[in-house]
Write a protein that holds these residues in place. Structure first.
Motif, PDB file in Angstrom:
ATOM      1  N   UNK A   1     -14.523  90.956  93.195  1.00  0.00           N
ATOM      2  CA  UNK A   1     -16.001  90.363  92.544  1.00  0.00           C
ATOM      3  C   UNK A   1     -16.037  88.846  92.047  1.00  0.00           C
TER       4      UNK A   1
ATOM      5  N   UNK B   1     -18.176  85.224  92.976  1.00  0.00           N
ATOM      6  CA  UNK B   1     -18.703  84.336  91.822  1.00  0.00           C
ATOM      7  C   UNK B   1     -18.233  82.984  91.980  1.00  0.00           C
TER       8      UNK B   1
ATOM      9  N   UNK C   1     -19.460  79.716  93.607  1.00  0.00           N
ATOM     10  CA  UNK C   1     -20.426  78.668  92.849  1.00  0.00           C
ATOM     11  C   UNK C   1     -19.584  77.214  92.917  1.00  0.00           C
TER      12      UNK C   1
ATOM     13  N   UNK D   1     -29.303  84.603  90.667  1.00  0.00           N
ATOM     14  CA  UNK D   1     -28.471  85.326  89.725  1.00  0.00           C
ATOM     15  C   UNK D   1     -28.724  86.839  90.041  1.00  0.00           C
TER      16      UNK D   1
ATOM     17  N   UNK E   1     -26.382  87.210  93.354  1.00  0.00           N
ATOM     18  CA  UNK E   1     -24.915  87.303  92.865  1.00  0.00           C
ATOM     19  C   UNK E   1     -24.498  88.529  92.286  1.00  0.00           C
ATOM     20  N   UNK E   2     -25.425  88.879  91.554  1.00  0.00           N
ATOM     21  CA  UNK E   2     -25.154  89.966  90.864  1.00  0.00           C
ATOM     22  C   UNK E   2     -25.099  91.480  91.673  1.00  0.00           C
TER      23      UNK E   2
ATOM     24  N   UNK F   1     -22.079  91.449  93.647  1.00  0.00           N
ATOM     25  CA  UNK F   1     -21.041  91.923  92.758  1.00  0.00           C
ATOM     26  C   UNK F   1     -20.964  93.524  92.746  1.00  0.00           C
ATOM     27  N   UNK F   2     -22.174  93.940  92.439  1.00  0.00           N
ATOM     28  CA  UNK F   2     -22.403  95.640  92.270  1.00  0.00           C
ATOM     29  C   UNK F   2     -22.024  95.996  93.459  1.00  0.00           C
TER      30      UNK F   2
END
Lengths: 244, 643, 331
Positions: C263, C267, C270, C301, C304-305, C308-309
């Motif tokens: 994960x 990120x 970026x 945000x 992206x979050x 990741x989840x």
């Protein structure tokens, strides 16, 4: 000398009932052996007695009063199974014992008391400065006993204290337990999965199975004329029974 | 302190230490020495390539890149340390909260950490950078807070592992409060991994800071750290690449230095860092290879296993260690032989050696090692695998860990039949079901489709025996098969082994620390001490006919249902021999009440008696005075024990 | 985990007692709680900014009327709870607000930028796994107990060093060597296939090194496990021992530790996007932060979050498939 009494004690972990309405009395100045298999709830009962596990129901009484589980005065002490995990590796054995003693007293008095306790478990007082890593398993278990005695307990709970030891060392610890009990008049709850060991140290025995006490009574009587099927199964399973 | 010196002794540790110190010194010294050089503007010489005057060239205002990179060390390190401080402080508070606050509030904090940790640091840093604003202060807070959950999780894990230890429980029983226990017992015992990981975090923070500044979100002009220099230099990559490369290299060197220093310290302190750097052990001197002595004459027909002078050697830090030192015995068809001894006696290793399962670092030698007449010392061939795979069954101590947790039971049993008997998947599975039934597992069709964790301990041990019965074993080697089981279950497993033995005339080699188990199941008993057989006798004679003082003490030291409860138990003073330090003479002499000068000088050979039993003792069978030891003697013995 | 299980308790009756169903319910509960935390945190982000976010975005020269009307448009003058409910409502309808700067709907910006980032992340992910698994397994077998001490030292040192170097510095190095000095590969944009090489490599190389290192350690540990000894006792070929018995177990342990690495790779886009002027979300979020275009930042945000989840959930599902026990430990 004090009497320890469990009254309808129940302990649950979530949905699982580890100890189910157990009533058991450890008479003053006697050793009561508690036998059962892993998962029978015997260790949970021990941890509940010293306040490490909260009760869901019932009471634990010491001479009729609730056992104090807060504050510094702890008349109920415990010795754990694994002497390699029950002593802080960073502390000298003297510090570990001293921590369990009642606060107060001068430095010299405390040192003398540590020495006395080490003598009691047949260790040289001069070794108070040793770290646990310098000691054998049997010696560590004696230190753990000395620490428990440091709290000036009236009752000691011993949880499988010989099962992590090599057979050649077991005997010495068992001898010490019997000797200390006699000399100090301690009451003791002695937990073991080994019937032969319990038979050797305990005057009374209680058999625990699936969270309940299924049988209790004087050791000789329970072993000679077991009432409960489970006790009979346990007895039948003891290896080396041919030598009976 | 000595361990810290150990860091310096490895090449990598030394490099990392020197580099880290260099970076720190530079951080202090560089701004004092070169600030003026770094900020001198020279508009006549902008974006110049490297020259003797400007080793790394100049930037868009003609300032010297090398000096700027050196001077930027201080700000870069300062900011990284400040961010680390925040991360460590907040992380410690979060990580110890569960221990101090108790179960319920602790769980809530733990759940919060778990959610936060799932988001990568750079994402958290961007999130906080928005809140705290663009600039150095904002970036320190952002990187610090972004690092806190990970450090909190680490602390929480470490605290939980120490909190589960009995000495914390013992302190609680003794009336020591939680907060006091945290400072007295928990934190001291996790301080080393915490410090090490904080050092590694500092390296991480340095790199993260460079990242934020590189994005233009960190340090703002006229201040400059390495990331900022990189940000400014990247646009002129084609004109003067060193404007970007110099600060980039500085970041990598400093980041690596802190990281590797942390890892080296971790190594020296024996602290676990995931995938940390291994230390090269000193290469142990090899023992001289002993050429196998060819023995004339073959074993009688009915011998299943024949072992002569078996030795197992491992490389150790101070020379080779030999936990098995010359073991000889034979097992006949259908015979049950027990091997007893304390931990470290070499009994389990003997079992592994005869089944060719000692791992590759150990060396197995023997004058003879034959299973059903075929030499097991020979190279690993298909034929040998076939023989071992079908004729030798193994039962291991811990049924919980001895099955592959990711495969169904049926498949695990079927595997060897598919390989050695050429059965199809379906036939092999059918045989597996049949074997599960043979070891008294009810509803074997359903059970075969289950995973090991769905079996109870006793069931797994029976399934393990069933696995050995997939072929047609002539010998079952069972290494402490019942130690991990409850007594009632233990009896079922022993009964099962006895029935298989009776039904198919299978021989059994039963390894156990428990004299009473061995005495009940076996025909003959081998007693091992310090890697040798010290006595070989009929099981029936354990109580009465044992001649070696160790055997006699072992039998007397274990209480059974007939022990006289009015007498103290016999004890064996001292402790078992450490295989890396076997004394000269008889290994048992230091603990033996019969020991004489000869015992301490000369190792007694294993002598065969007329009745076929064997014993290795200069004083075999001599009477031992029953002693009830008093305190004085005990002290003396403690000293022996301690020495 | 425990929070999630208290939110979504699994009754022990009927189909719900099936381990897969209970695992699904618990895992879904955890995902929802994490999503809620993510969305709430990004909502609060704007309100935690000191001072007036609109004033900051529009700049000190913007007329007060404009600031006031923008605030009113965005509903910033409503009570916080009302704003929060509006925010959640809009999110559920896919309305991510309007950019303060460009005045475009944020959802349009995301739709335009997301594909480039997804491509980069997926390719990086695949490359990292494609490198890490064979390398980790091979090194694990070569350096199992009592073997290849020097190989182990060389591999571990190399992988530690490679794993530490951050992706954007790898990117700068690659640009210098293959773009500036050799001129083989384009240094910006995503117009040609060759333009993908450097960003994907820069993104994948660090995580690949870390994963390979973890996999090697786990492989060595698993090769020393009791059940591998059991497998060896069956005298099946070594290949079967390594691939059938050791690898699945080593992979589960690696995924448990390495899930976060994967994960983090997402990120990592970026920074890498900013080096290569990649037209994705990563370069957009940075310019939006610098321009104080908070609506866009907030939305990215969240995107992206969510990414990741999703990865974390996929890792857990993969774990459950590989090792049935992990379903029980879960939660």
């Amino acid at each position: 000398m004090s009497e320890l009494r469990f009254e309808d004690v129940t302990v649950r972990y979530g949905h699982y009932t580890a100890v189910d309405q157990v009533s058991l009395t450890v008479p003053a100045g006697q050793i009561v052996g508690l036998v059962g298999e892993s998962g029978s709830g015997k260790s949970t009962l021990a941890r509940a007695a010293v306040g490490l596990v909260p009760l869901d129901a019932g009471r634990i009484l010491l001479d009729g009063e609730p056992v104090p589980t807060r504050g510094r005065r702890r008349p109920l002490q415990m010795v754990f199974q694994d002497p390699y995990s029950s002593l802080d590796p960073r502390m000298t054995i003297g510090e570990s014992i001293s921590e369990a003693m009642a606060p107060g007293g001068s430095r010299a008095e405390r040192r003398a008391e540590v020495g006395r306790l080490l003598e009691l478990v047949h260790l040289d007082p001069a070794r108070a400065g040793a770290r646990p890593s310098e000691l054998s398993g049997g010696q560590r278990q004696r230190v753990a006993l000395a620490r428990a005695l440091g709290g000036r307990p009236s009752v000691v709970v011993a949880d499988e204290i010989t099962s992590a030891l090599d057979v050649s060392i077991q005997g010495a610890v068992l001898n010490l337990v019997r000797e200390l009990q006699r000399e100090l008049g301690l009451s003791m709850l002695f937990i073991s999965h080994n019937l032969a060991v319990v038979r050797y140290v305990a005057t009374h025995v209680a058999v625990m199975h699936q969270g309940r006490i299924v049988e209790q009574g004087p050791t000789a009587q329970v072993l000679a004329e077991p009432d409960h099927d489970y006790t009979r199964a346990l007895l039948a399973a003891v290896p080396g029974k041919r030598s009976l | 302190m000595r361990r810290l010196m150990g860091v310096l002794r490895t090449p990598l540790g030394l490099t990392a230490t020197v580099l880290s110190l260099g970076v720190l010194v530079l951080a202090v010294v560089a701004p004092i020495l070169w600030t003026d050089d770094a900020e001198a503007v020279d508009t006549s010489n902008i974006l110049a390539p490297p020259s003797s005057e400007h080793w790394a060239g100049t930037d868009n205002l003609g300032r010297d890149i090398l000096y700027r990179t050196l001077v930027a060390t201080r700000l870069s390190v300062e900011l990284a340390l400040a961010a680390t401080l925040i991360a460590v402080t907040v992380g410690l508070l979060l990580g110890t909260a569960a221990f101090v606050l108790g179960r319920r509030p602790g769980r809530l904090v733990g759940a919060g950490i778990n959610i936060a940790v799932a988001f990568p640091g750079i994402l958290l840093a961007l999130f906080f950078a928005v809140i705290f604003g663009v600039g150095a202060t904002g970036a320190v807070l952002a990187i610090g807070l972004a690092g806190a959950p990970a450090f909190g999780r680490l602390t929480q894990t470490l605290v939980a592992s120490v909190a589960a230890r009995d000495y914390v429980a013992a302190a609680s029983v003794a009336g020591v409060g939680r907060l006091r226990s945290l400072f007295r017992h928990v934190l001291p015992n996790i301080s080393e991994p915490l410090v090490v990981n904080a050092t590694i975090s500092a390296g991480g923070a340095l790199l993260a800071f460079a990242g934020l500044s590189f994005l233009g979100l960190g340090v703002q002009q006229p201040q400059y750290d390495w990331g900022r220099l990189l940000f400014d230099g990247i646009s002129s990559l084609y004109v003067n690449p060193w404007a970007a490369l110099a600060p980039g290299i500085a970041v990598i060197i400093a980041g690596l230095a802190f990281n590797l220093f942390g890892e080296s310290v971790a190594k020296a302190f024996g602290v676990g860092v995931v995938g940390g750097i291994p230390e090269l052990p000193s290469v142990a001197a090899h023992l001289d290879d002993v050429a196998p002595v060819e023995d004339a004459g073959h074993a009688p027909e009915d011998v299943v296993l024949d072992v002569r002078d078996l030795r197992v050697t491992f490389p150790g830090p101070n020379g080779p260690i030999r936990p098995v030192r010359g073991v000889s015995f034979a097992v006949r068809r259908g015979e049950a032989i027990g091997v007893v001894g304390e931990s470290g006696s070499g009994k389990s290793l003997t079992a592994l050696a005869i089944s060719r399962l000692v791992d590759d670092s150990g060396r197995v030698e023997a004058d003879r090692l034959e299973l059903l007449g075929s030499d097991l010392r020979a190279a690993d061939t298909k034929a040998q695998r076939q023989l071992l795979g079908t004729s030798l069954a193994m039962v291991f101590q811990d049924p919980m860990t001895s099955f592959n947790p990711t495969q169904r039971m049926g498949g695990q049993l079927a595997e060897s039949a598919r390989h050695h008997q050429g059965l199809s998947r379906k036939d092999a599975l059918a045989r597996a079901v049949d074997r599960l039934r043979a070891v008294r597992i009810s509803d074997p069709e359903t059970r075969a489709h289950q995973y090991p964790h769905e079996f109870s301990g006793g069931m797994r041990q029976r399934a393990m025996i069933g696995m050995g019965l997939m072929g047609s074993p002539a010998l079952i080697v069972a290494d402490e098969p019942t130690t991990a089981l409850d007594v009632t279950v233990q009896q079922q497993v022993l009964d099962l082994l006895a029935d298989i033995r009776a039904a198919d005339d299978v021989a059994l080699l039963l390894i156990s620390h428990d004299v009473s188990v061995v005495g009940e199941v076996c025909d003959r008993v081998l007693v091992m001490y310090a890697g040798r057989i010290v006595e070989d006798l009929p099981a029936a004679g354990l109580e009465s006919a044992a001649r070696h003082p160790y055997t006699r003490a072992l039998v007397a030291a274990v209480p059974d249902m007939a022990t006289d409860i009015d007498q103290p138990l016999a004890v064996i003073p001292g402790r078992p021999v450490d295989p890396s330090d076997v004394p000269a003479g008889c290994a048992y002499a230091a603990r033996c009440p019969l020991a004489s000068a000869r015992c301490r000088a000369e190792d007694p050979p294993l002598v065969t008696e007329p009745d076929g039993s064997r014993v290795a003792c200069w004083h075999a069978g001599e009477p031992i005075a029953i002693e009830i030891r008093d305190r004085e003697l005990d002290h003396e013995l403690e000293e022996v024990e301690a020495s | 985990m425990s929070l999630a299980s208290s939110v979504a308790p699994a009754p022990r009756v009927g189909v719900l007692s099936h381990p897969w169903v209970r695992f699904g319910v618990r895992r879904l509960g955890r995902l929802l709680v994490s999503l809620w935390v993510l969305v709430t945190a990004s909502f609060l982000m704007i309100h935690l900014i000191p001072g007036d976010a609109v004033r900051a975005a529009l700049g000190p020269t913007a007329p007060p009327e404009l600031v006031a009307s923008t605030r009113a448009d965005m509903g910033l003058d409503d009570p916080l709870l009302v704003q929060y409910l509006h925010y959640l409502q809009n999110l559920l309808h896919g309305d991510l607000g309007t950019s303060l700067i460009s005045r475009l709907p944020v959802s349009d910006i995301i739709a335009q930028r997301l594909p480039a980032t997804l491509e980069l992340a997926v390719l990086g992910f695949l490359l990292a796994v494609a490198i890490a698994v064979p390398v980790g397994v091979t090194m694990g077998v070569l350096t199992r107990r009592g073997h290849g001490r020097r190989t182990e030292l060389a591999f571990t040192t190399t992988s530690v060093v490679v794993g530490i170097i951050p992706d954007f510095l790898v990117a700068v190095g690659l640009v210098y060597v293959f773009g500036v000095s050799l001129g083989w590969l384009p240094v910006a944009g995503n117009d040609t296939a060759s333009a993908y090489v450097m960003p994907v490599v820069a993104l994948a190389i660090g995580p690949a090194a870390i994963l390979a290192r973890i996999l090697r350690v786990e492989m060595v540990a698993v090769l020393g496990a009791d059940f591998v000894r059991t497998a060896r006792a069956k005298r099946i070929p070594n290949r079967s021992v390594y691939l059938r018995h050791a690898l699945p177990n080593a992979l589960t342990a690696t995924l448990t530790l390495g899930g976060l690495i994967l994960s983090a790779l997402v990120a990592g886009t970026v920074l890498v996007e900013n080096v290569f002027a990649w037209p994705g979300l990563g370069s957009t979020i940075v310019s939006s932060i610098l321009n104080k275009d908070y609506q866009v930042v907030q939305a990215i945000v969240i995107v992206y979050g969510v990414g990741v989840l999703v990865i974390n959930t996929l890792v857990d599902v993969a774990l459950a498939l590989l090792d049935p026990r992990s379903m029980i430990k879960e939660g």
